[in-house]
Design an enzyme around this catalytic site. Structure first.
Site, PDB file in Angstrom:
ATOM      1  N   VAL A   1     -13.338 -20.114  55.022  1.00 17.51           N
ATOM      2  CA  VAL A   1     -14.719 -19.903  55.481  1.00 17.51           C
ATOM      3  C   VAL A   1     -15.303 -18.546  55.057  1.00 17.51           C
ATOM      4  O   VAL A   1     -16.432 -18.231  55.411  1.00 17.51           O
ATOM      5  CB  VAL A   1     -14.859 -20.120  57.005  1.00 17.51           C
ATOM      6  CG1 VAL A   1     -14.758 -21.587  57.362  1.00 17.51           C
ATOM      7  CG2 VAL A   1     -13.866 -19.283  57.792  1.00 17.51           C
TER       8      VAL A   1
ATOM      9  N   LYS B   1     -15.885  -7.488  65.283  1.00 20.14           N
ATOM     10  CA  LYS B   1     -16.112  -8.289  66.490  1.00 20.14           C
ATOM     11  C   LYS B   1     -17.397  -7.862  67.215  1.00 20.14           C
ATOM     12  O   LYS B   1     -18.036  -8.676  67.876  1.00 20.14           O
ATOM     13  CB  LYS B   1     -14.898  -8.210  67.410  1.00 20.14           C
ATOM     14  CG  LYS B   1     -13.650  -8.898  66.848  1.00 20.14           C
ATOM     15  CD  LYS B   1     -13.866 -10.389  66.636  1.00 20.14           C
ATOM     16  CE  LYS B   1     -12.572 -11.124  66.311  1.00 20.14           C
ATOM     17  NZ  LYS B   1     -12.788 -12.576  66.143  1.00 20.14           N
TER      18      LYS B   1
ATOM     19  N   ASN C   1     -14.270 -19.875  65.065  1.00 21.63           N
ATOM     20  CA  ASN C   1     -13.105 -19.269  65.738  1.00 21.63           C
ATOM     21  C   ASN C   1     -12.291 -18.353  64.835  1.00 21.63           C
ATOM     22  O   ASN C   1     -11.543 -17.511  65.317  1.00 21.63           O
ATOM     23  CB  ASN C   1     -12.221 -20.408  66.265  1.00 21.63           C
ATOM     24  CG  ASN C   1     -10.834 -19.949  66.628  1.00 21.63           C
ATOM     25  OD1 ASN C   1     -10.612 -19.325  67.663  1.00 21.63           O
ATOM     26  ND2 ASN C   1      -9.855 -20.236  65.749  1.00 21.63           N
TER      27      ASN C   1
ATOM     28  N   SER D   1     -14.334 -10.578  70.688  1.00 15.67           N
ATOM     29  CA  SER D   1     -13.137 -10.035  71.350  1.00 15.67           C
ATOM     30  C   SER D   1     -13.588  -8.911  72.266  1.00 15.67           C
ATOM     31  O   SER D   1     -14.617  -8.258  72.009  1.00 15.67           O
ATOM     32  CB  SER D   1     -12.174  -9.461  70.301  1.00 15.67           C
ATOM     33  OG  SER D   1     -11.178  -8.669  70.933  1.00 15.67           O
TER      34      SER D   1
ATOM     35  N   TYR E   1     -11.393  -4.262  63.079  1.00 16.59           N
ATOM     36  CA  TYR E   1     -11.454  -5.417  63.982  1.00 16.59           C
ATOM     37  C   TYR E   1     -12.558  -5.213  65.029  1.00 16.59           C
ATOM     38  O   TYR E   1     -13.378  -6.099  65.264  1.00 16.59           O
ATOM     39  CB  TYR E   1     -10.100  -5.595  64.656  1.00 16.59           C
ATOM     40  CG  TYR E   1      -9.951  -6.844  65.509  1.00 16.59           C
ATOM     41  CD1 TYR E   1      -9.898  -8.111  64.928  1.00 16.59           C
ATOM     42  CD2 TYR E   1      -9.820  -6.756  66.896  1.00 16.59           C
ATOM     43  CE1 TYR E   1      -9.738  -9.256  65.714  1.00 16.59           C
ATOM     44  CE2 TYR E   1      -9.652  -7.889  67.681  1.00 16.59           C
ATOM     45  CZ  TYR E   1      -9.611  -9.139  67.083  1.00 16.59           C
ATOM     46  OH  TYR E   1      -9.447 -10.265  67.864  1.00 16.59           O
ATOM     47  N   ALA E   2     -12.580  -4.035  65.643  1.00 21.10           N
ATOM     48  CA  ALA E   2     -13.580  -3.747  66.670  1.00 21.10           C
ATOM     49  C   ALA E   2     -14.988  -3.816  66.077  1.00 21.10           C
ATOM     50  O   ALA E   2     -15.908  -4.379  66.688  1.00 21.10           O
ATOM     51  CB  ALA E   2     -13.330  -2.367  67.281  1.00 21.10           C
ATOM     52  N   ALA E   3     -15.148  -3.250  64.888  1.00 22.79           N
ATOM     53  CA  ALA E   3     -16.477  -3.236  64.268  1.00 22.79           C
ATOM     54  C   ALA E   3     -16.916  -4.651  63.904  1.00 22.79           C
ATOM     55  O   ALA E   3     -18.073  -5.036  64.128  1.00 22.79           O
ATOM     56  CB  ALA E   3     -16.457  -2.342  63.028  1.00 22.79           C
TER      57      ALA E   3
END
Ligand code: NAD
Length: 254
Positions: free
Chosen positions: A70, A163, A96, A147, A159-161
């Protein structure tokens, strides 16, 4: 209350699990089917999607598997075309797919940053872009998995950025698509136990459980039930929201 998604057709991306056990996409696919949806289970690793379909078939549900990366627009278009070809319509897109990255700001490489942004954020824009023309026909629901890392500091840089970007994407899509009766929401899971985090091992697993105010371990089923609600007509007046499913973790201070 079975049948909450009766007559609906859904795509779940990342519908497999990367290892033994139950990932969020797998649990969501199974619950969608239990609630009456016909589900196209999509994964970049076809065998993982097939494993989910096998479980659904065992319960008498209706699902099929498809392979797609994707992060590629052409794969997203083919995924939507496959759902419409198989089931004649599309009502639900459940975005997801996500990969973790734990690197701090001084460690994260440019390559890792780009990869996480592509998988965790760009993929949701591309899949939505492909699905929206089909959802325009009778309205629908798009749900994106974010998240709690987007909401609380927890070291993970890319990951934080990414999400947090998912939440921004959800807000702008919800606003743009509301007149078309397409609802767009996010789920922010807390520290649920899935194959993605199996590297924590049993001590880490216990620590995650103890850290959670409710004191019980979150599982992929908890995320899947939130997904069922947001995809169903029960949530017909809910759009642009982030549903936090974390056993109360974001209520606490350090
Ligand atoms: N486990 C947790 O504690 C936790 C917490 C917060 C958020 N999440 C989020 O939940 C989501 C699912 O996590 P999971 O634990 O079920 O992970 P998982 O790794 O078990 O499952 C994800 C699936 O996505 C597939 N995938 C990866 N890249 C893909 C791509 N480019 N195209 C298509 N498929 C691809 C993988 O093959 C895998 O089968 C992720 O977005 C993750 O960030 C998990």
């Amino acid at each position: 209350m079975a049948g909450r998604l009766a007559n609906k057709v859904a795509i779940v991306t990342g519908a497999g699990s990367r290892g033994p056990g139950l990932g969020n996409g797998k649990a969501t696919s199974i619950l969608f089917a239990r609630e009456g949806a016909r589900v196209l289970c999509v994964d970049s690793v076809l065998e993982r999607a097939e494993e989910t379909v096998k479980e659904i078939a065992r319960e008498g549900g209706d699902a099929s598997a498809g392979a797609a990366d994707v992060t590629r627009a052409s794969d997203c278009r083919a995924m939507v075309a496959a759902a419409v070809e198989r089931y004649g319509r599309l009502d639900i897109l459940h975005n997801n797919v996500g990969i973790e990255s734990r690197a701090g700001i001084l460690e994260v490489s440019e390559e890792e940053w780009d990869r996480v942004m592509a998988v965790d954020l760009k993929s949701m824009m591309l899949a939505s872009q492909a699905a929206i023309p089909m959802l325009l026909e009778r309205g629908g629901a798009i749900t994106c998995v974010s998240s709690i890392a987007a909401l609380r500091g927890h070291q993970r840089t890319a990951y934080a950025a990414a999400k947090a970007g998912v939440i921004g994407l959800v807000i702008t899509l919800a606003e743009q698509l509301a007149p078309k009766r397409i609802r767009v929401n996010a789920i922010a899971p807390g520290q649920v136990w899935t194959p993605m985090v199996a590297y924590h091992g049993e001590p880490g697993r216990e620590e995650r459980r103890r850290r959670t105010p409710l004191g019980i371990e979150g599982t992929a089923w908890d995320i899947g039930w939130a997904a069922v609600y947001l995809a169903s007509d029960e949530a017909r007046w809910v759009t642009g929201q982030t549903l936090i499913v974390d056993g109360g973790l974001t209520l606490t201070t350090r």
